[in-house]
Design an enzyme around this catalytic site. Structure first.
Site, PDB file in Angstrom:
ATOM      1  N   ASP A   1       0.838  -1.206   0.000  1.00 41.37           N
ATOM      2  CA  ASP A   1       0.000   0.000   0.000  1.00 41.37           C
ATOM      3  C   ASP A   1       0.877   1.261   0.000  1.00 41.37           C
ATOM      4  OD1 ASP A   1      -2.289   1.546   0.126  1.00 41.37           O
ATOM      5  OD2 ASP A   1      -3.153   0.444   1.808  1.00 41.37           O
TER       6      ASP A   1
ATOM      7  N   ASP B   1     -11.032   1.897  -3.006  1.00 43.47           N
ATOM      8  CA  ASP B   1     -11.608   1.595  -1.693  1.00 43.47           C
ATOM      9  C   ASP B   1     -13.128   1.623  -1.764  1.00 43.47           C
ATOM     10  OD1 ASP B   1      -9.290   1.135  -0.327  1.00 43.47           O
ATOM     11  OD2 ASP B   1      -9.150   3.124   0.581  1.00 43.47           O
TER      12      ASP B   1
HETATM   13  C1  GLA Z   1      -5.786   1.880   2.391  1.00 46.03           C
HETATM   14  C2  GLA Z   1      -6.247   0.719   1.528  1.00 46.03           C
HETATM   15  C3  GLA Z   1      -7.268  -0.105   2.284  1.00 46.03           C
HETATM   16  C4  GLA Z   1      -6.695  -0.579   3.601  1.00 46.03           C
HETATM   17  C5  GLA Z   1      -6.203   0.610   4.410  1.00 46.03           C
HETATM   18  C6  GLA Z   1      -5.463   0.164   5.652  1.00 46.03           C
HETATM   19  O1  GLA Z   1      -6.785   2.811   2.547  1.00 46.03           O
HETATM   20  O2  GLA Z   1      -6.757   1.164   0.327  1.00 46.03           O
HETATM   21  O3  GLA Z   1      -7.683  -1.209   1.504  1.00 46.03           O
HETATM   22  O4  GLA Z   1      -5.654  -1.478   3.350  1.00 46.03           O
HETATM   23  O5  GLA Z   1      -5.314   1.417   3.653  1.00 46.03           O
HETATM   24  O6  GLA Z   1      -5.002   1.227   6.388  1.00 46.03           O
END
Ligand code: GLA
Length: 755
Positions: A464, A525
């Site tokens: 990420d 998301d």
């Molecule tokens: C980001 C990702 C999510 C999750 C969060 C965790 O927003 O897109 O899918 O993994 O971080 O903090």
């Protein structure tokens, strides 16, 4: 194939010809599009000597303001957007003239940025003797694409500053084309915009240091007659994950200049004597079969030349991810129960998301401390990995390796690791960025990940990246990405079989650069099915379904509060790599049964869902996407808002064998009878109170089935007449084929050649 013929070069692939002509020692573009013959070349050229208005004649005979240039600078009479801007000792006028060319049977791989695999290469060398610099234009030919990049070599003693360098510049004759751009922001990635191209300049730039924060680097230009299945479509993409810009400019004559590359804002990069500066690589695709033809060309190219071979045509495992179920708040007991339930549903990979390491119970601390929080993961990570493996699932973890929280042991030990030219850099999600330009930071990242894969028995990593860059300039971001790509190359080299999923707060780095290391990306998301259908449709013009990571989430979307059935969520998520991300403890027995059926359906059609050609069949407000492979098609139909007296809906499917017969069937779906409100009594043999005790009890053991479609039609009928979808519910009337479609609900259809 690349051929040099007199002063011309003809680049030919399966679908297009690209003809370059050296006009007064400048590379110009005679043609880019459908194939032409070698014998056409002399007549493709135009005599540009007729004086026009106030044109400047720097070559005696030709004004650069008219010629279709392959590279364009400042101060010599071309007044459209330049493709480079240089500076030495305050002087900015450079004049690069063609000097030489060479052809590499196998493309040279010295560009430090990601390059597609394979390809034959043409290099044009241009030199500015007075400016003491040379410029190379690289063209790499693939069966379905042409990649381009440029380099600048400093031949003088003093530093040469690059203020801008596009990876390519292309001058088309303007014929009324339209531009298709994907604006983007968190939760609303890839919002398609189809624009008429005005005189003047359209610029789309992302300066945040993440490729898809503002616009996706993929864009397209459609010919004036282009439709979904016919006409000329040109795709452009950048194999780069940092800041970039797209420029489309039109002059008063007939030129349409298209460029993409490094940003021209805040970029000032010093190149020392005898050093070479590289642009990232851009990818150009073409189809004369409209948007769907372009979809296929991009998908083929990406599968054959971008995704690491180890992960092409390989099924992606069905994931369970705990993020939307627990966020940071989980215990070993809770995780064990989720693992057991995921195993029972048929899931293949369990992913423990954020919160398993350091002091990480919210997003304020812990990033950088990649050691297990043993209070949350009792017995350590290897023990959890073994627990998951014993249940027949693969195991993976979330990391955000490029970042650090000021409240972390890493930051306290190494404040010098932070990327910033100021002492107090701005925070974003309470975090700072590590300076990947430093070799010691690169080593730290590689060791962290490689050791974790080994020590924690990992099959998978979600990588990420959750903040935009600040407190440094664009030249530093360029160097940052050189560092990141080195790190990624070393990691995948040492962990060749580990599956990496790319993520940046969703799809903020949905680009070919990241894709060349990590085969798929968390699209957004936002897992609301209608929003996702829009995003996936838009992205599918530039990227294949196998690069999409899609999860079925809770019925009430966390992002939109929109309620849909699990069936609807699945029908949209199935085109790509499927996952589930919701609290499995909240599922009823019927929900579990439904999810098991979905998983069985997906496993049966997984190869088609991932590796088929993306096809857009949308009409009206319905977003209809399909994946087509051989004689089969998987269709995801997502409807919009309901209207009274809905019109007849007809699904047309082109491109099948006209003589052959095809059967089309709906994937069975189910409704909770309570979702019908008072109208439950239209389907119930006994009178029910919508949310009464009886309705609640019945809903635990009974689901109302959706309509069934079982139709056989010829390819000709599907193309020319279409499949008449069952009439939509409009206040009354129930039948076996009538469709009950709530707002934003979906269906899946499977089409195959009739036996
Ligand atoms: C980001 C990702 C999510 C999750 C969060 C965790 O927003 O897109 O899918 O993994 O971080 O903090």
């Amino acid at each position: 194939m690349i051929k040099a013929i007199g002063s011309a070069f003809i680049l030919t692939n399966e679908v297009a010809s690209y003809v370059i002509y050296i006009h007064d020692r400048r590379p110009t573009l005679l043609h880019y599009g459908g194939k032409v013959k070698e014998s056409d070349i002399p007549s493709l050229n135009l005599d540009y000597s007729i004086p026009t208005g106030r044109a400047v004649y720097s070559d005696g005979e030709t004004t650069l303001n008219l010629v279709p240039l392959e590279v364009s600078g400042l101060g010599k009479g071309d007044y459209l957007t330049p493709s480079y801007s240089l500076e030495r000792n305050g002087k900015t006028v450079f004049d690069f003239r063609y000097a030489d060319y060479w052809i590499n049977e196998e493309a040279d791989r010295s560009n430090p940025f990601p390059l597609p695999r394979g390809g034959e290469e043409l290099v044009l060398l241009l030199r500015d003797k007075e400016g003491q610099a040379s410029l190379e234009l690289h063209y790499i030919v693939y069966p379905k694409a042409i990649a381009r990049y440029a380099t600048i070599h400093n031949e003088g003693a003093e530093v040469l500053y690059i203020n801008h360098l596009a990876s390519f510049s292309l001058d088309f004759p303007y014929l009324g084309q339209k531009g298709y751009f994907l604006s983007s922001s968190w939760g609303a990635e890839a919002q398609a915009e189809l624009l008429d191209l005005p005189k003047g300049e359209l610029k789309f730039k992302g300066l945040t240091g993440a490729s898809s924060d503002c616009f996706n680097p993929f864009f397209a230009i459609f010919g004036p007659e282009a439709t979904k299945d016919e006409g000329e479509a040109y795709g452009f993409n950048l194999m780069y994950s940092g800041s970039y810009e797209i420029s489309v400019s039109r002059d008063s004559f007939y030129r349409l200049r298209v460029q993409e590359g490094l940003p021209s804002t805040d970029f000032h990069y010093g190149v020392k004597c005898n050093k070479t500066f590289y642009s990232p690589v851009a990818v150009l695709t073409y189809s004369d079969q409209g948007a769907n033809g372009l979809r296929k060309a991009n998908a083929d190219f990406i599968h054959n030349h971008v995704i690491r071979e180890r992960f092409v045509n390989v099924p992606r495992p069905i994931v369970y991810n705990n993020w939307e179920a627990t966020f940071f708040d989980f215990s070993t007991l809770k995780i064990h129960s989720l693992v057991d339930q995921a195993a029972d549903l048929g899931v293949e990979l369990f992913v423990l998301d954020d919160g398993w390491f350091g002091k990480r119970n919210d997003d304020k601390s812990g990033l950088g401390d990649w050691t297990v929080n043993k209070r949350k993961v009792l017995g350590g990570m290897a023990a959890l990995a073994d627990f998951v493996h014993e249940r027949g699932l693969k195991f993976g973890l979330w990391f955000e390796p490029e970042m650090v929280n000021p409240d972390s042991d890493l930051y306290r030990a190494h404040p010098e690791y932070v990327l910033s030219e100021r002492k107090e850099p701005a925070l974003c999600r309470n975090q700072l960025i590590l300076d990947l330009r430093q070799a010691s930071v690169q080593d730290f990242l590689v060791e962290t990940i490689v050791n974790a894969v080994k020590d924690y028995h990992l099959d998978y990593i979600k990588w990420d990246c959750n903040r935009a860059f600040s407190d440094i300039d664009q030249a530093a971001i360029y160097d940052y990405y050189l560092g990141l790509y080195k790190v990624l190359g070393r990691i995948v080299g040492q962990c060749p079989d580990t599956l990496f999923e790319n993520c940046a707060s969703g799809g903020m780095r949905f680009d070919l650069g990241m894709m060349s290391f990590f085969p798929y990306t968390w699209v957004s998301d936002d897992t609301d099915s209608y929003e996702r259908a829009k995003i996936q449709r838009a992205l599918s013009l530039g990227y294949p379904f196998s690069t999409f990571s899609n999860h079925v989430s809770a019925k009430i979307s966390h992002q939109m509060f929109r309620k849909t059935t699990f069936g609807t969520k699945f029908d949209v998520a199935m085109l790509g790599a499927l996952g589930y991300e919701l609290d499995l403890n909240h599922l009823s027995g019927l929900d579990q049964e439904e999810i098991k059926e979905q998983i069985a359906f997906y496993k049966k059609h997984r190869d088609l869902a991932l590796y088929g050609d993306p096809v857009d069949l949308s009409f009206g407000e319905n977003i209809v996407m399909a994946s087509k492979k051989g004689d089969e098609m998987l269709i995801s139909f997502c409807s919009g808002v309901n209207h009274p007296l809905p019109s007849l809906e007809i699904l047309r499917v082109k491109g099948l064998e006209e003589e052959a017969d095809y059967s089309i069937a709906t994937r069975p779906e189910y409704f909770d009878i309570r979702d019908f409100g008072d109208m439950v009594n239209q389907i119930s043999p006994v009178k029910l109170k919508p949310d009464g005790v009886v309705a609640n009890a019945v809903s635990k053991v009974y689901r109302y089935p959706s309509e069934t479609t079982e139709v056989t039609l010829s390819g000709a009928a599907l193309a020319h007449s279409g499949l008449k979808l069952g009439m939509k519910w409009s206040g009354s009337g129930i039948s076996k084929t009538g469709r009950i479609m709530f707002d934003f609900s979906a269906r899946a259809y499977y089409l195959s050649k009739a036996k």
